[in-house]
Design a protein around this motif. Structure first.
Motif, PDB file in Angstrom:
ATOM      1  N   TYR A  20      17.243 -10.640 -14.326  1.00 46.33           N
ATOM      2  CA  TYR A  20      16.584  -9.499 -13.790  1.00 46.33           C
ATOM      3  C   TYR A  20      16.287  -8.518 -15.019  1.00 46.33           C
ATOM      4  CZ  TYR A  20      17.140 -11.083  -9.174  1.00 46.33           C
ATOM      5  OH  TYR A  20      17.033 -11.985  -8.026  1.00 46.33           O
ATOM      6  N   GLU A  21      15.106  -7.799 -15.033  1.00 43.10           N
ATOM      7  CA  GLU A  21      14.881  -6.667 -15.711  1.00 43.10           C
ATOM      8  C   GLU A  21      14.251  -5.568 -15.098  1.00 43.10           C
ATOM      9  OE1 GLU A  21      12.165  -6.012 -20.174  1.00 43.10           O
ATOM     10  OE2 GLU A  21      12.582  -8.075 -19.060  1.00 43.10           O
ATOM     11  N   THR A  22      14.875  -4.440 -15.206  1.00 50.25           N
ATOM     12  CA  THR A  22      14.481  -3.298 -14.547  1.00 50.25           C
ATOM     13  C   THR A  22      13.075  -2.701 -15.148  1.00 50.25           C
ATOM     14  OG1 THR A  22      16.519  -2.854 -13.705  1.00 50.25           O
ATOM     15  CG2 THR A  22      15.111  -1.054 -13.595  1.00 50.25           C
ATOM     16  N   VAL A  23      11.892  -2.599 -14.394  1.00 52.91           N
ATOM     17  CA  VAL A  23      10.774  -2.147 -14.617  1.00 52.91           C
ATOM     18  C   VAL A  23      10.380  -0.854 -13.676  1.00 52.91           C
ATOM     19  CG1 VAL A  23       8.198  -2.472 -15.014  1.00 52.91           C
ATOM     20  CG2 VAL A  23      10.040  -4.297 -15.388  1.00 52.91           C
ATOM     21  N   ALA A  24      10.544   0.312 -14.372  1.00 58.43           N
ATOM     22  CA  ALA A  24      10.255   1.716 -13.605  1.00 58.43           C
ATOM     23  C   ALA A  24       8.553   2.062 -13.394  1.00 58.43           C
ATOM     24  CB  ALA A  24      11.107   2.492 -14.204  1.00 58.43           C
ATOM     25  N   VAL A  25       8.053   1.075 -12.901  1.00 62.74           N
ATOM     26  CA  VAL A  25       6.435   1.328 -12.459  1.00 62.74           C
ATOM     27  C   VAL A  25       6.089   0.879 -11.230  1.00 62.74           C
ATOM     28  CG1 VAL A  25       5.786   1.603 -15.098  1.00 62.74           C
ATOM     29  CG2 VAL A  25       5.302  -0.587 -13.904  1.00 62.74           C
ATOM     30  N   HIS A  26       5.042   1.361 -10.679  1.00 67.65           N
ATOM     31  CA  HIS A  26       4.583   0.949  -9.632  1.00 67.65           C
ATOM     32  C   HIS A  26       3.955  -0.488  -9.689  1.00 67.65           C
ATOM     33  CE1 HIS A  26       2.154   0.665  -5.822  1.00 67.65           C
ATOM     34  NE2 HIS A  26       3.209   1.298  -5.267  1.00 67.65           N
ATOM     35  N   PRO A  27       4.183  -1.400  -9.080  1.00 68.39           N
ATOM     36  CA  PRO A  27       3.587  -2.747  -9.160  1.00 68.39           C
ATOM     37  C   PRO A  27       2.201  -2.989  -8.991  1.00 68.39           C
ATOM     38  CG  PRO A  27       4.644  -2.823  -6.924  1.00 68.39           C
ATOM     39  CD  PRO A  27       5.046  -1.456  -7.592  1.00 68.39           C
ATOM     40  N   ASN A  28       1.508  -1.859  -8.355  1.00 68.46           N
ATOM     41  CA  ASN A  28      -0.024  -1.882  -8.558  1.00 68.46           C
ATOM     42  C   ASN A  28      -0.594  -0.732  -9.081  1.00 68.46           C
ATOM     43  OD1 ASN A  28      -0.538  -4.204  -7.313  1.00 68.46           O
ATOM     44  ND2 ASN A  28      -1.074  -3.327  -5.062  1.00 68.46           N
ATOM     45  N   GLY A  29       0.093   0.005 -10.165  1.00 71.81           N
ATOM     46  CA  GLY A  29      -0.129   1.205 -10.707  1.00 71.81           C
ATOM     47  C   GLY A  29      -1.128   0.902 -12.104  1.00 71.81           C
ATOM     48  N   PRO A  30      -1.708   1.791 -12.685  1.00 72.39           N
ATOM     49  CA  PRO A  30      -2.490   1.391 -13.773  1.00 72.39           C
ATOM     50  C   PRO A  30      -1.708   0.948 -14.791  1.00 72.39           C
ATOM     51  CG  PRO A  30      -2.696   3.799 -13.047  1.00 72.39           C
ATOM     52  CD  PRO A  30      -1.523   3.144 -12.070  1.00 72.39           C
TER      53      PRO A  30
END
Length: 143
Positions: A20-30
């Protein structure tokens, strides 16, 4: 797996081959659409699965996308009620869906109706569409 920092821990598996890798953006964001390579590591041999209708641009690996429906292409007014925002959001999500359909080795969808809609609009995809219905959580099992 890329996971959001707010994702509940029970969504993770303890399988030995899962990382797992934490990604702090919305999955459907720009940023997830335009710059996915800046979000985390994507080795050439990996497979990227987007469960959110759109697929990031310039992925260096094979991709599978779950397309729940083509609402942004057929009825964007149902997705965005604001006539001011609708053209921009339709361009973003409609373009993201078209890109996902063109680039994905497999297009997963959740119903035969969505599969038929995709195949009707994009006949060349017929051989890459797989229906995989949504599954209910075990908490919803009959007593």
């Amino acid at each position: 797996f890329w996971t959001h920092p707010d994702a509940p821990p029970e969504l993770r598996t303890d399988a030995p081959n899962a990382e797992y890798e934490t990604v702090a953006v919305h999955p459907n964001g720009p940023r997830s659409l335009a710059l996915p390579r800046t979000l985390g590591s994507l080795e050439e041999a990996s497979l990227f699965h987007s469960p959110h209708n759109i697929l990031g641009l310039g992925l260096p690996c094979r991709a599978v996308t779950t397309v729940h429906d083509l609402m942004w292409l057929s009825h964007p007014e149902y997705c965005e009620p604001s006539p001011w925002l609708r053209p921009v959001r339709t361009l973003f999500f409609g373009g993201g869906i078209r890109h996902a359909l063109a680039q994905s080795r497999v297009v997963l969808t959740v119903s035969e109706a969505s599969a038929d809609d995709i195949a009707t609009r994009f006949p060349t995809l017929r051989g890459r569409i797989v229906v995989s219905p949504n599954a209910a959580d075990a908490r919803f099992a009959p007593r």
